[in-house]
Design an enzyme around this catalytic site. Structure first.
Site, PDB file in Angstrom:
ATOM      1  N   LEU A  17       0.816  -1.210   0.000  1.00  0.00           N
ATOM      2  CA  LEU A  17       0.000   0.000   0.000  1.00  0.00           C
ATOM      3  C   LEU A  17       0.848   1.257   0.000  1.00  0.00           C
ATOM      4  O   LEU A  17       0.518   2.249  -0.656  1.00  0.00           O
ATOM      5  CB  LEU A  17      -0.929   0.000   1.216  1.00  0.00           C
ATOM      6  CG  LEU A  17      -1.866  -1.201   1.374  1.00  0.00           C
ATOM      7  CD1 LEU A  17      -2.720  -1.043   2.629  1.00  0.00           C
ATOM      8  CD2 LEU A  17      -2.752  -1.376   0.148  1.00  0.00           C
ATOM      9  N   ASP A  57      13.152   3.484  11.049  1.00  0.00           N
ATOM     10  CA  ASP A  57      12.445   2.578  11.952  1.00  0.00           C
ATOM     11  C   ASP A  57      11.359   3.394  12.638  1.00  0.00           C
ATOM     12  O   ASP A  57      11.648   4.227  13.502  1.00  0.00           O
ATOM     13  CB  ASP A  57      13.415   2.002  12.981  1.00  0.00           C
ATOM     14  CG  ASP A  57      12.743   1.058  13.975  1.00  0.00           C
ATOM     15  OD1 ASP A  57      11.502   0.922  13.931  1.00  0.00           O
ATOM     16  OD2 ASP A  57      13.456   0.474  14.812  1.00  0.00           O
ATOM     17  N   VAL A  58      10.131   3.178  12.245  1.00  0.00           N
ATOM     18  CA  VAL A  58       9.043   4.012  12.760  1.00  0.00           C
ATOM     19  C   VAL A  58       8.816   3.836  14.256  1.00  0.00           C
ATOM     20  O   VAL A  58       8.174   4.675  14.887  1.00  0.00           O
ATOM     21  CB  VAL A  58       7.717   3.745  12.004  1.00  0.00           C
ATOM     22  CG1 VAL A  58       7.854   4.105  10.528  1.00  0.00           C
ATOM     23  CG2 VAL A  58       7.252   2.308  12.187  1.00  0.00           C
ATOM     24  N   SER A 146      -7.513  -1.164   9.713  1.00  0.00           N
ATOM     25  CA  SER A 146      -7.820  -2.425   9.041  1.00  0.00           C
ATOM     26  C   SER A 146      -9.214  -2.846   9.443  1.00  0.00           C
ATOM     27  O   SER A 146      -9.699  -2.494  10.531  1.00  0.00           O
ATOM     28  CB  SER A 146      -6.817  -3.509   9.462  1.00  0.00           C
ATOM     29  OG  SER A 146      -7.259  -4.791   9.059  1.00  0.00           O
ATOM     30  N   TYR A 159      -2.647  -8.004  16.049  1.00  0.00           N
ATOM     31  CA  TYR A 159      -2.904  -7.157  14.882  1.00  0.00           C
ATOM     32  C   TYR A 159      -4.203  -6.370  15.049  1.00  0.00           C
ATOM     33  O   TYR A 159      -4.254  -5.154  14.806  1.00  0.00           O
ATOM     34  CB  TYR A 159      -2.962  -8.027  13.628  1.00  0.00           C
ATOM     35  CG  TYR A 159      -3.143  -7.258  12.351  1.00  0.00           C
ATOM     36  CD1 TYR A 159      -2.130  -6.461  11.844  1.00  0.00           C
ATOM     37  CD2 TYR A 159      -4.339  -7.335  11.632  1.00  0.00           C
ATOM     38  CE1 TYR A 159      -2.289  -5.757  10.655  1.00  0.00           C
ATOM     39  CE2 TYR A 159      -4.507  -6.645  10.449  1.00  0.00           C
ATOM     40  CZ  TYR A 159      -3.485  -5.853   9.964  1.00  0.00           C
ATOM     41  OH  TYR A 159      -3.654  -5.152   8.790  1.00  0.00           O
ATOM     42  N   LYS A 163      -4.544  -2.278  15.233  1.00  0.00           N
ATOM     43  CA  LYS A 163      -5.323  -1.527  14.256  1.00  0.00           C
ATOM     44  C   LYS A 163      -6.562  -0.889  14.890  1.00  0.00           C
ATOM     45  O   LYS A 163      -7.018   0.170  14.448  1.00  0.00           O
ATOM     46  CB  LYS A 163      -5.714  -2.435  13.086  1.00  0.00           C
ATOM     47  CG  LYS A 163      -4.522  -2.873  12.242  1.00  0.00           C
ATOM     48  CD  LYS A 163      -3.776  -1.683  11.644  1.00  0.00           C
ATOM     49  CE  LYS A 163      -2.716  -2.116  10.644  1.00  0.00           C
ATOM     50  NZ  LYS A 163      -2.027  -0.962  10.016  1.00  0.00           N
ATOM     51  N   PHE A 192      -6.245  -6.855   0.564  1.00  0.00           N
ATOM     52  CA  PHE A 192      -5.611  -6.258  -0.607  1.00  0.00           C
ATOM     53  C   PHE A 192      -4.462  -7.132  -1.085  1.00  0.00           C
ATOM     54  O   PHE A 192      -3.836  -7.852  -0.302  1.00  0.00           O
ATOM     55  CB  PHE A 192      -5.107  -4.847  -0.278  1.00  0.00           C
ATOM     56  CG  PHE A 192      -6.157  -3.791  -0.453  1.00  0.00           C
ATOM     57  CD1 PHE A 192      -6.071  -2.854  -1.471  1.00  0.00           C
ATOM     58  CD2 PHE A 192      -7.255  -3.744   0.388  1.00  0.00           C
ATOM     59  CE1 PHE A 192      -7.057  -1.898  -1.644  1.00  0.00           C
ATOM     60  CE2 PHE A 192      -8.246  -2.792   0.226  1.00  0.00           C
ATOM     61  CZ  PHE A 192      -8.147  -1.855  -0.804  1.00  0.00           C
ATOM     62  N   THR A 194      -1.373  -7.291  -1.474  1.00  0.00           N
ATOM     63  CA  THR A 194      -0.030  -6.879  -1.088  1.00  0.00           C
ATOM     64  C   THR A 194       0.877  -8.110  -1.056  1.00  0.00           C
ATOM     65  O   THR A 194       0.395  -9.245  -1.076  1.00  0.00           O
ATOM     66  CB  THR A 194      -0.060  -6.230   0.299  1.00  0.00           C
ATOM     67  OG1 THR A 194      -0.509  -7.205   1.256  1.00  0.00           O
ATOM     68  CG2 THR A 194      -1.016  -5.026   0.315  1.00  0.00           C
TER      69      THR A 194
END
Length: 253
Positions: A17, A57-58, A146, A159, A163, A192, A194
């Protein structure tokens, strides 16, 4: 806001994305800074788009601060931030070997939620200092949630929680930054195409697609990117989490 005339930062820009979003902004004429951990893939997307590749690195404050400073030095302060960086490892709360290791849960939350907030806080701080545009707008932030935030499946506790945090962050952030003319929205994608999905065995992919009402297929990353550009261009989109899921409602497993 017209995306073609303002600097943009995209995280997770090396694939999926994020890469599609970087391409869409580049095609619109934007100056794009691409942030990701994967330096090789990032360089490839940057070469393709003419964007600026910045390894980042976020989850790390100093790394994100350096990345934003580099983007600002090259392009000027970003008026648009799109957070696409994320991971989605599966893991049951209690598996065959006992409870899920805590560091696995923490890692997912750190990348998906804390990483999103990390870049948002830095970009928003810079946006608030900019001169307002004609309509009073100073910036736009688009985060990636998500459908798992609403219908997380078995094995997706980490996850879904991460999200869900991104989704819940949207309205309070939009309310807080409204006085500065900075909008905040989120997209909640369904399934999606990906690399994470297309790497699955074909029979698994077919079983997943069977549950998608219409269009009866995986979403295309460029369709996500089109939604991002639509949000940026529509000043009334603020504080909302937009499902982009072909009417999918995920089953327990």
């Amino acid at each position: 806001m017209n995306p073609s005339t303002h600097p943009v930062i995209v995280t997770g820009a090396a694939s999926g994305l994020g890469a599609a979003t970087a391409r869409a902004f580049a095609e619109a004429g934007s100056k794009v800074a691409l942030l990701d951990l994967s330096a090789d893939r990032l360089a490839s997307v940057a070469a393709e788009t003419g964007g600026l590749a910045i390894p980042c690195d976020v989850t790390d404050a100093a790394s994100a601060e350096r990345a934003v400073a580099m983007a600002t030095a090259a392009h000027g302060p970003a008026r648009i931030l799109v957070n696409c960086a994320g991971i989605a490892p599966a893991g049951r709360i209690v598996g065959r070997d006992g409870p899920q290791p805590l560091d696995e849960f923490a890692r997912v939350v750190s990348v998906n939620l804390i990483g999103t907030f990390n870049l948002m806080r830095l970009a928003a701080a810079a946006m608030t200092t900019l001169e307002p545009l004609e309509d009073g707008e100073r910036g736009v932030i688009v985060n990636t949630a998500s459908v798992a935030a609403y219908e997380g499946q078995i094995g997706q506790a980490a996850y879904a929680a991460s999200k869900g945090g991104v989704a819940s962050l949207t309205l309070p952030a939009a309310r807080e930054l409204a006085r500065h003319g900075v909008r905040v929205a989120a997209i909640a994608p369904g399934l999606f195409g990906t690399p994470m999905v297309t790497a699955m065995p074909q029979e698994v992919q077919d079983a997943i697609v069977a549950n998608i009402p219409f269009p009866h297929r995986f979403g295309k990353p460029e369709e996500y990117a089109r939604m991002v550009l639509s949000i940026v261009g529509n000043p009334m989109v603020n504080g909302s989490v937009i499902r982009l899921d072909a009417a999918l409602r995920m089953q327990p497993k």
